[in-house]
Motif scaffolding. Sequence first.
Motif, short mmCIF file in Angstrom:
data_model
loop_
_atom_site.label_atom_id
_atom_site.label_comp_id
_atom_site.label_asym_id
_atom_site.label_seq_id
_atom_site.Cartn_x
_atom_site.Cartn_y
_atom_site.Cartn_z
N ILE A 1 0.86 -1.18 0.00
CA ILE A 1 0.00 0.00 0.00
C ILE A 1 0.90 1.23 0.00
O ILE A 1 1.64 1.46 0.96
N GLY A 2 0.84 1.99 -1.09
CA GLY A 2 1.63 3.21 -1.20
C GLY A 2 0.88 4.36 -0.54
O GLY A 2 -0.31 4.55 -0.79
N GLU A 3 1.58 5.09 0.31
CA GLU A 3 0.96 6.23 1.00
C GLU A 3 1.82 7.48 0.85
O GLU A 3 3.05 7.41 0.84
N HIS A 4 1.14 8.58 0.76
CA HIS A 4 1.79 9.89 0.74
C HIS A 4 1.00 10.81 1.66
O HIS A 4 -0.21 10.96 1.48
N ASN A 5 1.67 11.35 2.65
CA ASN A 5 1.02 12.22 3.63
C ASN A 5 -0.22 11.56 4.25
O ASN A 5 -1.26 12.20 4.42
N GLY A 6 -0.11 10.26 4.56
CA GLY A 6 -1.20 9.54 5.21
C GLY A 6 -2.35 9.13 4.31
O GLY A 6 -3.33 8.55 4.78
N GLN A 7 -2.26 9.39 3.01
CA GLN A 7 -3.31 9.05 2.06
C GLN A 7 -2.85 7.91 1.16
O GLN A 7 -1.72 7.93 0.66
N ILE A 8 -3.72 6.93 0.93
CA ILE A 8 -3.40 5.84 0.02
C ILE A 8 -3.34 6.39 -1.40
O ILE A 8 -4.28 7.03 -1.87
N VAL A 9 -2.22 6.14 -2.08
CA VAL A 9 -2.04 6.60 -3.46
C VAL A 9 -1.77 5.45 -4.42
O VAL A 9 -1.78 5.64 -5.62
N GLY A 10 -1.51 4.25 -3.88
CA GLY A 10 -1.26 3.10 -4.73
C GLY A 10 -1.50 1.82 -3.96
O GLY A 10 -1.46 1.80 -2.72
N PHE A 11 -1.75 0.75 -4.70
CA PHE A 11 -2.10 -0.51 -4.06
C PHE A 11 -1.87 -1.65 -5.04
O PHE A 11 -2.16 -1.53 -6.22
N VAL A 12 -1.37 -2.76 -4.53
CA VAL A 12 -1.32 -4.01 -5.28
C VAL A 12 -1.29 -5.13 -4.25
O VAL A 12 -0.81 -4.96 -3.14
N LEU A 13 -1.84 -6.28 -4.61
CA LEU A 13 -1.78 -7.41 -3.69
C LEU A 13 -1.33 -8.66 -4.42
O LEU A 13 -1.49 -8.79 -5.63
N LEU A 14 -0.73 -9.55 -3.66
CA LEU A 14 -0.30 -10.86 -4.15
C LEU A 14 -1.18 -11.88 -3.44
O LEU A 14 -1.21 -11.94 -2.20
N MET A 15 -1.89 -12.67 -4.21
CA MET A 15 -2.87 -13.63 -3.68
C MET A 15 -2.43 -15.03 -4.06
O MET A 15 -2.19 -15.31 -5.23
N HIS A 16 -2.31 -15.90 -3.05
CA HIS A 16 -1.88 -17.27 -3.34
C HIS A 16 -2.99 -18.03 -4.07
O HIS A 16 -4.17 -17.74 -3.91
N ARG A 17 -2.57 -18.95 -4.89
CA ARG A 17 -3.47 -19.83 -5.65
C ARG A 17 -3.00 -21.26 -5.46
O ARG A 17 -1.97 -21.53 -4.85
N GLU A 18 -3.73 -22.19 -6.02
CA GLU A 18 -3.37 -23.61 -5.91
C GLU A 18 -2.04 -23.89 -6.62
O GLU A 18 -1.62 -23.13 -7.48
N ASN A 19 -1.44 -25.02 -6.27
CA ASN A 19 -0.21 -25.51 -6.91
C ASN A 19 0.95 -24.53 -6.81
O ASN A 19 1.70 -24.35 -7.78
N ASP A 20 1.08 -23.87 -5.67
CA ASP A 20 2.17 -22.93 -5.42
C ASP A 20 2.21 -21.78 -6.43
O ASP A 20 3.28 -21.24 -6.72
N ALA A 21 1.06 -21.41 -6.95
CA ALA A 21 0.96 -20.27 -7.86
C ALA A 21 0.49 -19.05 -7.08
O ALA A 21 0.00 -19.16 -5.96
N ALA A 22 0.66 -17.89 -7.67
CA ALA A 22 0.20 -16.64 -7.06
C ALA A 22 -0.29 -15.71 -8.16
O ALA A 22 0.05 -15.88 -9.33
N GLN A 23 -1.07 -14.73 -7.75
CA GLN A 23 -1.64 -13.78 -8.71
C GLN A 23 -1.49 -12.37 -8.14
O GLN A 23 -1.88 -12.11 -7.00
N LEU A 24 -0.96 -11.46 -8.94
CA LEU A 24 -0.96 -10.04 -8.60
C LEU A 24 -2.30 -9.46 -9.03
O LEU A 24 -2.73 -9.67 -10.17
N ARG A 25 -2.95 -8.74 -8.11
CA ARG A 25 -4.28 -8.21 -8.42
C ARG A 25 -4.43 -6.79 -7.91
O ARG A 25 -3.74 -6.37 -7.00
N TYR A 26 -5.37 -6.10 -8.50
CA TYR A 26 -5.85 -4.80 -8.04
C TYR A 26 -4.78 -3.74 -8.01
O TYR A 26 -4.72 -2.92 -7.10
N PHE A 27 -3.95 -3.73 -9.03
CA PHE A 27 -2.96 -2.67 -9.16
C PHE A 27 -3.70 -1.36 -9.36
O PHE A 27 -4.54 -1.23 -10.25
N TYR A 28 -3.39 -0.41 -8.52
CA TYR A 28 -4.08 0.87 -8.54
C TYR A 28 -3.07 1.96 -8.20
O TYR A 28 -2.26 1.81 -7.29
N LEU A 29 -3.10 3.04 -8.96
CA LEU A 29 -2.22 4.17 -8.70
C LEU A 29 -2.97 5.45 -9.05
O LEU A 29 -3.50 5.59 -10.15
#
Length: 110
Positions: free
Chosen positions: A62-90
């Motif tokens: 979670i990217g923050e500037h002066n206490g305000q969220i300005v960016g976001f991305v999450l890594l979500m685990h999936r089956e078979n040791d896979a992962a997914q990057l989701r909800y990239f926001y800037l």
Amino acid sequence: MKIEDISIRTTIRPGDLGYIMHRHGKLYGEEYSYGVAFETYVGSGLHEFYSNYDPEKDRVWIGEHNGQIVGFVLLMHRENDAAQLRYFYLEPAYRGMAGGKNSCSFTLIF
């Protein structure tokens, strides 16, 4: 404003996920004419993420500037040791700070 002024945190606080759902709906509505269905899609994905959250496998940045969220991305685990990057926001005002007009650079270290 400089890129060095932005801090990145990896903990979820009350209000973060709702804010990200809101900003995705608002921003994608303005930029791509997406409707409420997209916002609810984001909300259901964020719910899935938090319902299955495993601190050993999942992460938020979670990217923050002066206490305000300005960016976001999450890594979500999936089956078979896979992962997914989701909800990239800037936020638009923060795009291009690392290079071109619509670019942004995240360095993810695992």
